[in-house]
Design a protein around this motif. Structure first.
Motif, PDB file in Angstrom:
ATOM      1  N   GLY A 306       0.791  -1.227   0.000  1.00 57.58           N
ATOM      2  CA  GLY A 306       0.000   0.000   0.000  1.00 57.58           C
ATOM      3  C   GLY A 306       0.821   1.274   0.000  1.00 57.58           C
ATOM      4  N   ILE A 307       0.285   2.305   0.654  1.00 56.03           N
ATOM      5  CA  ILE A 307       0.868   3.646   0.651  1.00 56.03           C
ATOM      6  C   ILE A 307       1.404   3.977   2.032  1.00 56.03           C
ATOM      7  N   HIS A 308       2.660   4.385   2.084  1.00 58.72           N
ATOM      8  CA  HIS A 308       3.266   4.804   3.349  1.00 58.72           C
ATOM      9  C   HIS A 308       2.799   6.219   3.666  1.00 58.72           C
ATOM     10  N   LEU A 309       2.096   6.373   4.776  1.00 58.35           N
ATOM     11  CA  LEU A 309       1.408   7.631   5.071  1.00 58.35           C
ATOM     12  C   LEU A 309       2.364   8.801   5.273  1.00 58.35           C
ATOM     13  N   GLU A 310       3.467   8.580   5.964  1.00 57.36           N
ATOM     14  CA  GLU A 310       4.420   9.664   6.189  1.00 57.36           C
ATOM     15  C   GLU A 310       5.070  10.109   4.886  1.00 57.36           C
ATOM     16  N   THR A 311       5.378   9.144   4.018  1.00 51.03           N
ATOM     17  CA  THR A 311       5.975   9.489   2.725  1.00 51.03           C
ATOM     18  C   THR A 311       4.985  10.280   1.881  1.00 51.03           C
ATOM     19  N   PHE A 312       3.714   9.877   1.909  1.00 54.25           N
ATOM     20  CA  PHE A 312       2.676  10.607   1.172  1.00 54.25           C
ATOM     21  C   PHE A 312       2.600  12.048   1.664  1.00 54.25           C
ATOM     22  N   LYS A 313       2.583  12.232   2.971  1.00 55.06           N
ATOM     23  CA  LYS A 313       2.503  13.580   3.558  1.00 55.06           C
ATOM     24  C   LYS A 313       3.719  14.412   3.187  1.00 55.06           C
ATOM     25  N   LYS A 314       4.892  13.780   3.218  1.00 58.35           N
ATOM     26  CA  LYS A 314       6.126  14.478   2.869  1.00 58.35           C
ATOM     27  C   LYS A 314       6.129  14.892   1.397  1.00 58.35           C
ATOM     28  N   ASN A 315       5.633  13.994   0.522  1.00 55.94           N
ATOM     29  CA  ASN A 315       5.644  14.273  -0.917  1.00 55.94           C
ATOM     30  C   ASN A 315       4.611  15.311  -1.336  1.00 55.94           C
ATOM     31  N   TYR A 316       3.438  15.298  -0.670  1.00 59.11           N
ATOM     32  CA  TYR A 316       2.326  16.133  -1.150  1.00 59.11           C
ATOM     33  C   TYR A 316       1.875  17.216  -0.179  1.00 59.11           C
ATOM     34  N   GLY A 317       2.437  17.229   1.041  1.00 58.47           N
ATOM     35  CA  GLY A 317       2.204  18.362   1.933  1.00 58.47           C
ATOM     36  C   GLY A 317       1.019  18.276   2.854  1.00 58.47           C
ATOM     37  N   PHE A 318       0.296  17.163   2.834  1.00 58.75           N
ATOM     38  CA  PHE A 318      -0.853  17.011   3.733  1.00 58.75           C
ATOM     39  C   PHE A 318      -1.159  15.521   3.905  1.00 58.75           C
ATOM     40  N   PRO A 319      -1.892  15.172   4.976  1.00 60.81           N
ATOM     41  CA  PRO A 319      -2.191  13.759   5.225  1.00 60.81           C
ATOM     42  C   PRO A 319      -3.156  13.190   4.193  1.00 60.81           C
ATOM     43  N   LEU A 320      -2.967  11.936   3.851  1.00 60.44           N
ATOM     44  CA  LEU A 320      -3.840  11.249   2.907  1.00 60.44           C
ATOM     45  C   LEU A 320      -5.291  11.281   3.364  1.00 60.44           C
ATOM     46  N   GLU A 321      -5.496  11.098   4.669  1.00 59.93           N
ATOM     47  CA  GLU A 321      -6.861  11.017   5.205  1.00 59.93           C
ATOM     48  C   GLU A 321      -7.633  12.325   5.053  1.00 59.93           C
ATOM     49  N   SER A 322      -6.908  13.446   4.895  1.00 61.21           N
ATOM     50  CA  SER A 322      -7.590  14.741   4.774  1.00 61.21           C
ATOM     51  C   SER A 322      -8.086  15.011   3.366  1.00 61.21           C
ATOM     52  N   ALA A 323      -7.627  14.236   2.406  1.00 66.81           N
ATOM     53  CA  ALA A 323      -7.977  14.498   1.009  1.00 66.81           C
ATOM     54  C   ALA A 323      -8.893  13.450   0.393  1.00 66.81           C
ATOM     55  N   TYR A 324      -8.966  12.268   1.009  1.00 65.65           N
ATOM     56  CA  TYR A 324      -9.750  11.174   0.426  1.00 65.65           C
ATOM     57  C   TYR A 324     -10.616  10.517   1.505  1.00 65.65           C
ATOM     58  N   PRO A 325     -11.781   9.981   1.114  1.00 69.59           N
ATOM     59  CA  PRO A 325     -12.715   9.364   2.075  1.00 69.59           C
ATOM     60  C   PRO A 325     -12.238   7.994   2.562  1.00 69.59           C
ATOM     61  N   ILE A 326     -11.174   8.013   3.353  1.00 69.43           N
ATOM     62  CA  ILE A 326     -10.545   6.784   3.827  1.00 69.43           C
ATOM     63  C   ILE A 326     -11.365   6.092   4.927  1.00 69.43           C
ATOM     64  N   LEU A 327     -11.906   6.882   5.845  1.00 69.37           N
ATOM     65  CA  LEU A 327     -12.521   6.313   7.054  1.00 69.37           C
ATOM     66  C   LEU A 327     -13.646   5.310   6.785  1.00 69.37           C
ATOM     67  N   PRO A 328     -14.595   5.598   5.866  1.00 68.66           N
ATOM     68  CA  PRO A 328     -15.649   4.593   5.599  1.00 68.66           C
ATOM     69  C   PRO A 328     -15.091   3.265   5.082  1.00 68.66           C
ATOM     70  N   LEU A 329     -14.027   3.340   4.293  1.00 70.20           N
ATOM     71  CA  LEU A 329     -13.438   2.123   3.734  1.00 70.20           C
ATOM     72  C   LEU A 329     -12.626   1.359   4.780  1.00 70.20           C
ATOM     73  N   LEU A 330     -12.080   2.075   5.756  1.00 73.85           N
ATOM     74  CA  LEU A 330     -11.431   1.407   6.877  1.00 73.85           C
ATOM     75  C   LEU A 330     -12.475   0.716   7.754  1.00 73.85           C
TER      76      LEU A 330
END
Length: 360
Positions: A306-330
């Motif tokens: 999958g996607i490493h959350l810290e690397t995603f935040k470092k690359n794009y400047g914000f947490p993955l969970e803030s941009a995509y509807p992750i919680l319902p799928l979790l």
């Protein structure tokens, strides 16, 4: 820059299932094509150090000795890291001492062989002609030349194919002791002979059963299921393909080749005449920030890690969970969050596209 893909469109025969840009080998065209390829590379390559080089097709191994040697001379312009992964696609019938010697002498350290099947009915349907005994002979020869990283392709899901046929193909493939296996469910594209001949697709239930059975069998054989369709022995995961799935940049050279550089995705022309006249690029798309993020999600979730959350935040400047509807799928366990990664539930990989649609 991390990766370079080179497309060689020529084939000695055309497989009924193939949707890639290809044409029958012609010596005159092949010579002209390599000249144009050299010009494109010299014009577009900016001198970056690369970690992977992949020669695909088509059938690169159908080139003559002289053409192969010229191709290898062209590729010397690339600055390769010491541990650069250099993959060359081969047709089983083309493998011989002469070919392997040229490849070895020029730094190729990974072979990808399109076996696809050993079943007689499937081979006839595909328009291919090889045998298990020939595969054993060619694998032995490749090992003799020191190739210790060999991928074998398997295609399943053909009309009238049974689960037993698929698993027998996999059993024979495993007996060849490959380092990497790529498995693909047959896609009946409108540009293929199978589609034009109105060949029926198998049921989704059977296709899913084939996929799950393949995954289970390869897991027992200690292959790392590191991407939806790809399995590798420890340390033999494809650097080149991982660069794609990590949304890394790459050059694409040759007819129909795609590239991704500085936020621009491009695809070269499929028209040979245009390509030979120096009109290389067919389409260019300047990606928006959302395009880049969506692509990172789609590609990243193809990996079983999958996607490493810290690397995603470092690359794009914000947490993955803030941009995509992750919680319902979790919550419904389609996605799993564990040890700093978000990945698709292994039990849901077969319906990965449905999960991605919910996200994007």
């Amino acid at each position: 820059m991390k990766a370079v893909y080179i497309h060689i469109p020529f084939c000695k025969s055309i497989c009924s299932y193939c949707d890639f840009c290809k044409m029958f080998y012609n010596q005159k065209w092949a010579h002209a094509y390599l000249l144009a390829l050299k010009d494109e590379i010299n014009d577009q390559y900016m001198g970056e150090e690369i970690q992977s080089l992949y020669i695909g097709g088509g059938t690169p191994s159908c080139l003559s000795k002289k053409e192969l040697e010229y191709l290898m001379q062209i590729l010397k312009v690339f600055k390769r890291k010491k541990d650069c992964e250099f993959t060359f696609e081969c047709n089983l019938n083309d493998i011989n001492e002469e070919l392997l010697k040229i490849l070895k002498q020029n730094g190729v350290n990974r072979l990808s062989i399109g076996i696809e099947s050993f079943d007689e009915k499937k081979l006839i349907l595909m328009g291919r002609n090889h045998s298990y005994e020939k595969a054993k002979e060619k694998m032995k020869l490749a090992r003799k030349f020191g190739f210790d990283n060999i991928n074998l392709d398997l295609i399943y899901g053909f009309y009238n194919e049974t689960l037993k046929t698929t698993m027998n193909d996999l059993k024979l493939l495993l007996s060849l002791e490959p380092d990497h296996i790529s498995t693909y469910s047959l896609i009946l594209s409108s540009h293929t002979l199978l589609y034009q001949n109105k060949i029926n697709a198998i049921s989704e239930d059977l296709d899913a059963a084939m996929y799950q059975s393949i995954c289970n069998r390869l897991k027992k054989k200690r292959f790392n299921h590191y991407e939806v369709s790809n399995f590798a022995k420890k340390g033999k995961e494809s650097k080149h393909n991982l660069n794609y799935w990590n949304n890394g940049e790459y050059y694409g050279f040759g007819l129909s080749a795609s590239g991704y550089i500085d936020g621009i995705r491009y695809t070269n022309t499929l028209n040979l005449t245009k390509y030979l006249n120096g009109e290389y690029t067919g389409q260019k798309e300047i990606l928006t920030k959302k395009d880049i993020l969506d692509t990172a999600i789609m590609l990243g979730l193809r990996k079983t890690s999958g996607i490493h959350l810290e690397t995603f935040k470092k690359n794009y400047g914000f947490p993955l969970e803030s941009a995509y509807p992750i919680l319902p799928l979790l919550k419904n366990k389609e996605l799993i969050k564990k040890k700093g990664y978000i990945y698709i539930n292994p039990d849901k990989l077969y319906v990965m596209n449905e999960i991605l649609i919910k996200l994007i």
